[in-house]
Design an enzyme around this catalytic site. Structure first.
Site, mmCIF file in Angstrom:
data_model
loop_
_atom_site.group_PDB
_atom_site.id
_atom_site.type_symbol
_atom_site.label_atom_id
_atom_site.label_comp_id
_atom_site.label_asym_id
_atom_site.label_seq_id
_atom_site.Cartn_x
_atom_site.Cartn_y
_atom_site.Cartn_z
ATOM 1 C CB ALA A 1 6.576 26.965 4.653
ATOM 2 C CG ASP B 1 -1.051 24.111 4.977
ATOM 3 O OD1 ASP B 1 -2.126 24.678 5.236
ATOM 4 O OD2 ASP B 1 -0.179 23.897 5.827
ATOM 5 C CD GLU C 1 8.512 28.583 0.113
ATOM 6 O OE1 GLU C 1 8.170 27.710 -0.721
ATOM 7 O OE2 GLU C 1 8.031 28.669 1.249
#
Length: 260
Positions: A161, A46, A120
């Site tokens: 996450a 990721d 984010e």
């Protein structure tokens, strides 16, 4: 059904990803430079997928990305199965659109920085002193003084996450929502966060910035000693992720809510 004639191969620096690329993936087709590609294949985890997507955002040339997980979690990736059939899997893959956040951060020195965040944006205290933040949504003050370790704004793609670790809500991929989540809030102690329409504009001001310094982190990029951060969805920079049927990001977001 995606049909790409020119594919670029991006490989993480990890030993596992490099060995797989040299052993199988590099020989599957005639890979082209990313400047000539119609889509990219990302081999790694990721973190490397986020790094690759950010590089495309920075360069202003955004291509569909198909990830093969040779990292740890692989939430944004496809499983590494039947690598010799990679090209046919890409041809059968489904496209999912995600829009990143735009972060505009002003530092104590008066410098303005703009970054994008796919998962984010988090504001975090830099020292032992708690942060004091003013939270505004759509130009209206919603919290005059949030005393906390920090606060974050997560997209649906990033809601599983850091946001989830901070006890924020999991958002369906097509929900058109954002999660505003406090990190160890001291006052107001009972505020657990808010779910906002993704058209919302969020502004966070740092109070007593010299005494209580705060950093802003957009995915993997950090700006220290910020005094104000403005956040909104950057629809003009929409990204496309390619997933195998049955393993799409929206299904993973639903499945994550039933993991104990």
């Amino acid at each position: 059904m995606p049909e790409f004639q020119k594919l670029a191969l991006l490989v993480s620096d990890s030993d596992r990803a490099r060995e797989a690329a040299e052993g199988v993936f590099e020989n599957l087709t005639d890979w082209v430079p990313i400047e000539e590609a119609e889509a990219v294949v990302v081999i790694g985890g990721d973190g490397f997928m986020l790094q690759s997507l950010h590089a495309m955002l920075d360069e202003g040339r955004i291509l569909p990305a198909y990830g093969v997980n040779l990292g740890t979690v692989g939430f944004l990736m496809n499983k590494n199965r039947q690598p010799e059939k990679l090209l046919s899997r890409i041809a059968r893959s489904k496209a999912h659109k995600i829009a990143p956040l735009s972060m505009q951060a002003v530092t104590e020195e008066g410098e303005t920085h703009r970054f994008w965040a796919i998962n984010e944006v988090s504001l975090l205290r830099e020292t032992r002193q708690t942060a004091k933040l003013e939270v505004m949504v759509d130009d209206k003050v919603r919290i005059k003084e949030l005393v906390c370790d920090g606060v974050l704004l997560a997209t649906p793609a990033g809601s599983t996450a850091y946001n989830l670790s901070a006890d924020g809500p999991i958002l369906p991929l097509d929900s058109q929502l954002l999660a505003l989540t406090p990190i160890s809030a001291f006052r107001p102690r009972r505020w657990k966060g808010a779910i906002l329409p993704d058209r919302s504009r969020v502004a966070i001001k740092v109070m007593e910035a010299e005494k209580r310094p705060v950093s802003a982190v957009a995915d993997q990029r950090e700006i220290r000693h910020v005094v104000e951060v403005k956040l909104e969805i950057a629809r003009e920079n929409e990204l496309t992720l390619l997933f195998d049927p049955g393993h799409a990001l929206d299904e993973r977001i639903v499945s994550e809510q039933f993991v104990f």
